[in-house]
Scaffold this motif. Structure first.
Motif, PDB file in Angstrom:
ATOM      1  N   TRP A  21       0.841  -1.210   0.000  1.00 32.92           N
ATOM      2  CA  TRP A  21       0.000   0.000   0.000  1.00 32.92           C
ATOM      3  C   TRP A  21       0.871   1.254   0.000  1.00 32.92           C
ATOM      4  CZ3 TRP A  21      -5.260   0.780  -0.310  1.00 32.92           C
ATOM      5  CH2 TRP A  21      -5.678   2.109  -0.115  1.00 32.92           C
ATOM      6  N   TYR A  57      -9.952   0.918  -4.887  1.00 32.17           N
ATOM      7  CA  TYR A  57      -8.720   1.452  -4.303  1.00 32.17           C
ATOM      8  C   TYR A  57      -7.955   2.284  -5.330  1.00 32.17           C
ATOM      9  CZ  TYR A  57      -9.138  -1.398  -0.053  1.00 32.17           C
ATOM     10  OH  TYR A  57      -9.542  -1.951   1.130  1.00 32.17           O
ATOM     11  N   GLN A  68      -2.048   7.627  -2.090  1.00 29.86           N
ATOM     12  CA  GLN A  68      -2.590   6.554  -1.255  1.00 29.86           C
ATOM     13  C   GLN A  68      -2.304   6.801   0.220  1.00 29.86           C
ATOM     14  OE1 GLN A  68       0.232   6.173  -3.010  1.00 29.86           O
ATOM     15  NE2 GLN A  68       1.720   5.357  -1.552  1.00 29.86           N
TER      16      GLN A  68
END
Length: 128
Positions: A21, A57, A68
């Motif tokens: 991520w 996402y 992010q």
């Protein structure tokens, strides 16, 4: 295998997801979830499947490099329920320019083909 070895393997999956991520690798993040049959529960309802979650996402968090934010899982507690099942509860914090998020994840982990994946992911976000 011992419970400690299994718990370490589960922690490694979560650490890999966090690292993916934080470098903006959404497919890498999603690799920690059962595909295609993961169940996501968030905002009081059952959410989309694996592919739709990946698309969400990318659309909501992947607008520009770094958009992010920085994700951190903490206070990770794991209980082995069976040789192929475990419960994981952790805090999470996402720090990003579009607004920070914090809350708790409750996850049912399943061991499939020798690898731990998240089969059920429930997110409880702290409302600001």
């Amino acid at each position: 295998m011992s419970d400690m070895i299994e718990k370490d393997a589960i922690r490694a999956v979560i650490a890999d997801m966090q690292a993916a991520w934080n470098r903006g690798d959404f497919p890498g993040y999603m690799a920690g979830f059962a595909n295609p049959d993961v169940i996501f529960v968030s905002r009081g309802r059952i959410q989309k499947d694996w592919k739709a979650t990946l698309d969400h996402y990318i659309a909501d968090y992947g607008g520009a490099p770094g958009s992010q934010g920085e994700l951190a899982f903490s206070n990770i507690r794991i209980e082995i329920l069976a040789p192929d099942a475990a419960q994981l509860i952790s805090d999470y914090e996402l720090v990003r320019s579009a607004g920070n998020q914090t809350g708790v994840n409750t996850r049912l982990m399943r061991k499939r083909d020798g690898r731990w994946v998240i089969a059920l992911n429930h997110v409880s976000q702290v409302e600001k």
